[in-house]
Design a protein around this motif. Structure first.
Motif, PDB file in Angstrom:
ATOM      1  N   HIS A 102       0.825  -1.275  -0.070  1.00  0.00           N
ATOM      2  CA  HIS A 102       0.078  -0.007  -0.104  1.00  0.00           C
ATOM      3  C   HIS A 102       0.720   1.336  -0.126  1.00  0.00           C
ATOM      4  O   HIS A 102       2.143   1.369  -0.065  1.00  0.00           O
ATOM      5  CB  HIS A 102      -0.920   0.095   1.130  1.00  0.00           C
ATOM      6  CG  HIS A 102      -0.348   0.044   2.618  1.00  0.00           C
ATOM      7  ND1 HIS A 102       0.419  -0.873   3.121  1.00  0.00           N
ATOM      8  CD2 HIS A 102      -0.549   1.335   3.524  1.00  0.00           C
ATOM      9  CE1 HIS A 102       0.671  -0.525   4.316  1.00  0.00           C
ATOM     10  NE2 HIS A 102       0.306   0.576   4.497  1.00  0.00           N
ATOM     11  N   HIS A 104       1.658   3.757   2.022  1.00  0.00           N
ATOM     12  CA  HIS A 104       2.356   4.357   3.145  1.00  0.00           C
ATOM     13  C   HIS A 104       3.869   4.104   3.085  1.00  0.00           C
ATOM     14  O   HIS A 104       4.427   2.892   2.588  1.00  0.00           O
ATOM     15  CB  HIS A 104       1.857   3.862   4.587  1.00  0.00           C
ATOM     16  CG  HIS A 104       0.504   4.246   4.779  1.00  0.00           C
ATOM     17  ND1 HIS A 104      -0.650   3.460   5.532  1.00  0.00           N
ATOM     18  CD2 HIS A 104      -0.217   5.204   4.321  1.00  0.00           C
ATOM     19  CE1 HIS A 104      -1.457   4.340   5.590  1.00  0.00           C
ATOM     20  NE2 HIS A 104      -1.510   5.095   4.810  1.00  0.00           N
ATOM     21  N   HIS A 107       6.525   1.108   4.018  1.00  0.00           N
ATOM     22  CA  HIS A 107       6.280  -0.152   3.214  1.00  0.00           C
ATOM     23  C   HIS A 107       7.121  -0.371   2.086  1.00  0.00           C
ATOM     24  O   HIS A 107       7.567  -1.344   1.340  1.00  0.00           O
ATOM     25  CB  HIS A 107       4.915  -0.653   3.074  1.00  0.00           C
ATOM     26  CG  HIS A 107       4.201  -0.915   4.266  1.00  0.00           C
ATOM     27  ND1 HIS A 107       4.322  -2.058   4.930  1.00  0.00           N
ATOM     28  CD2 HIS A 107       3.630  -0.027   5.101  1.00  0.00           C
ATOM     29  CE1 HIS A 107       3.579  -2.012   6.144  1.00  0.00           C
ATOM     30  NE2 HIS A 107       3.301  -0.699   6.208  1.00  0.00           N
ATOM     31  N   HIS A 187      -7.435  -0.609   4.915  1.00  0.00           N
ATOM     32  CA  HIS A 187      -6.330   0.151   5.754  1.00  0.00           C
ATOM     33  C   HIS A 187      -6.097   1.412   5.021  1.00  0.00           C
ATOM     34  O   HIS A 187      -5.970   2.381   5.737  1.00  0.00           O
ATOM     35  CB  HIS A 187      -5.352  -0.568   5.850  1.00  0.00           C
ATOM     36  CG  HIS A 187      -4.057   0.151   6.581  1.00  0.00           C
ATOM     37  ND1 HIS A 187      -4.014   0.600   7.677  1.00  0.00           N
ATOM     38  CD2 HIS A 187      -2.863   0.535   5.907  1.00  0.00           C
ATOM     39  CE1 HIS A 187      -2.995   1.389   8.028  1.00  0.00           C
ATOM     40  NE2 HIS A 187      -2.421   1.111   6.854  1.00  0.00           N
ATOM     41  N   ASP A 206      -0.877  -3.642   6.138  1.00  0.00           N
ATOM     42  CA  ASP A 206      -1.617  -3.233   7.355  1.00  0.00           C
ATOM     43  C   ASP A 206      -2.868  -3.532   7.590  1.00  0.00           C
ATOM     44  O   ASP A 206      -3.424  -2.765   8.667  1.00  0.00           O
ATOM     45  CB  ASP A 206      -1.306  -1.490   7.443  1.00  0.00           C
ATOM     46  CG  ASP A 206       0.349  -1.278   7.649  1.00  0.00           C
ATOM     47  OD1 ASP A 206       0.998  -2.379   7.948  1.00  0.00           O
ATOM     48  OD2 ASP A 206       0.866  -0.152   7.663  1.00  0.00           O
TER      49      ASP A 206
HETATM   50 ZN   LIG Z   1      -0.153   1.644   6.466  1.00  0.00          ZN
END
Ligand SMILES: [Zn+2]
Length: 315
Positions: A102, A104, A107, A187, A206
Motif C-alpha cells: 500500500h 504508506h 512499506h 486500511h 497493514d
Molecule cells: Zn499503513
C-alpha cells in the motif's frame, strides 16, 4: 580549557556524525524463515524515529526457482540495502519482482535499493497507490521519513511501482503462484494482500497488525473488518502482518476482534447519545487484551473519533 575540550570533542565527533547521517544501511535484523522458501525480517515496533532508524515494517521475500519475489522492502534506501544483504546469506538469485502492499512509505521506500541492485526488477502495486505517489505523495513520504529520523534516511527517493495490480490478479513466477486480493476501503484505499499459494503464506499489509495497532487515518473500520474476514477465509498456514510478529490465523482473528469490538461499541454508545470523549474508558476496558500492544495508548482515542466519523458519514 573548556573551549579546548569543546574543540577536541568537535574534532572527535564530527566524523561520527557524518558517518551516522550517511550510513549505507540500517543496523542488522535477523531473517526469520517462516515457510520452505519464505523469509521475513520483522522490524521493530513504534513510529519511525531516530532510535529505530525509520525501520518498523516487515520486509519479506519468497525464493522461486528463477528469482526472488520481495514484498514491502521497507521505509528507506537504507532498509532496502540491509534486506538485500540478509537475503544474500540465503540465495544468490536476483530479485525479479517486488510487491508493495500500500501507499504508506514505511512499506515501499526500500524499492530504490532493489532497483539499484536489480534494475530489471518489476515493481507492482495498487493502481491508486501508483496514482497518489506520482501526484506528489511519494515525495511527502520521503520527507516524513527524513524528518522523523533526523536525516538518517537521506538519499532515499521515491521509486514508484509501474505495474498496477488489482483484485484477482495472479502471477506465475518461477514455478510459484502469487495471488492478489485487494479489499476496497480497508486500511488505506490502496491495499493489496499477496498470497504465496504453494507456501501457504499471506502478506496482509497493514490490514492486520500483531502486537501493535495501525494508524487508521486513511482507513475504514467496516472495510478493514471485511478484509480480515477475507484473509481468514484463505485458511493459510502463515500470515505476515504489516507490523509485528508473523503467526497463524489467530493473529487475523485477534486483530479483527480489536477492530470489531471498537467499532461496534462506538456504534452502540453513539446510538445511546454519547460523545466520543465519553466512550473511551468503557471501550478501553473491553479492549483490555490489547492494552499492552504498542501504540494502543496513542491510537485508541483517535480510533474512536474516526469510528464516530465513519458512522456519521454512513447515516
Ligand atoms: Zn499503513
Amino acid at each position: 580549557m573548556q573551549s579546548m575540550i569543546q574543540i577536541i570533542c568537535a574534532i572527535l565527533f564530527a566524523p561520527l556524525a557524518t558517518l551516522v547521517v550517511h550510513a549505507a544501511e540500517v543496523r542488522d535484523y535477523p531473517l526469520s524463515k517462516i515457510a520452505a522458501h519464505t523469509y521475513v525480517i520483522h522490524g521493530p515496533l513504534g513510529y519511525p524515529s531516530v532510535e529505530n532508524q525509520g525501520f518498523m515494517n516487515n520486509p519479506g521475500f519468497v525464493i522461486t526457482k528463477d528469482g526472488v519475489v520481495v514484498i514491502d522492502p521497507g521505509s528507506s534506501l537504507q532498509v532496502g540495502r540491509m534486506l538485500l544483504k540478509q537475503m544474500r546469506t540465503v540465495t544468490k538469485l536476483p530479485v525479479t519482482h517486488v510487491f508493495n502492499t500500500h501507499v504508506h512509505g514505511d512499506h515501499w521506500l526500500g524499492n530504490q535499493a532493489i532497483v539499484e541492485a536489480y534494475p530489471m526488477a518489476k515493481l507492482i502495486g495498487h493502481p491508486g497507490m501508483i496514482k497518489k505517489l506520482n501526484e506528489g505523495e511519494g515525495d511527502q513520504w520521503v520527507s516524513i521519513m527524513e524528518n522523523s529520523t533526523k536525516g538518517f534516511t537521506k538519499g532515499t527517493r521515491a521509486v514508484v511501482p509501474s505495474i498496477p495490480s488489482i483484485e484477482g490478479s495472479s502471477y506465475k513466477i518461477g514455478g510459484m503462484t502469487f495471488r492478489v486480493y485487494s479489499p476496497e476501503n480497508a486500511h488505506s484505499h490502496t491495499d493489496i494482500m499477496i498470497e504465496a499459494v504453494e507456501e501457504s503464506v499471506v502478506f496482509t499489509g497493514d490490514n492486520v497488525l500483531n502486537q501493535t495497532i495501525a494508524r487508521m487515518d486513511d482507513g475504514n473500520f467496516k472495510g478493514s473488518i471485511a478484509a480480515c474476514d477475507r484473509l481468514a477465509a484463505i485458511r493459510a498456514k502463515h500470515y505476515v502482518p504489516g507490523h509485528g510478529p508473523s503467526g497463524d490465523a489467530s493473529i487475523v482473528t485477534n486483530y479483527r476482534n480489536y477492530l470489531a469490538t471498537l467499532f461496534n461499541d462506538v456504534k452502540q454508545q453513539y446510538d445511546a447519545g454519547k460523545a466520543d470523549f465519553e466512550m473511551k474508558a468503557g471501550i478501553a476496558a473491553k479492549l483490555k487484551f490489547f492494552s499492552g500492544w504498542d501504540r494502543f495508548d496513542n491510537e485508541l482515542g483517535k480510533h474512536i473519533s474516526l469510528a464516530v466519523m465513519e458512522i456519521e458519514a454512513s447515516i
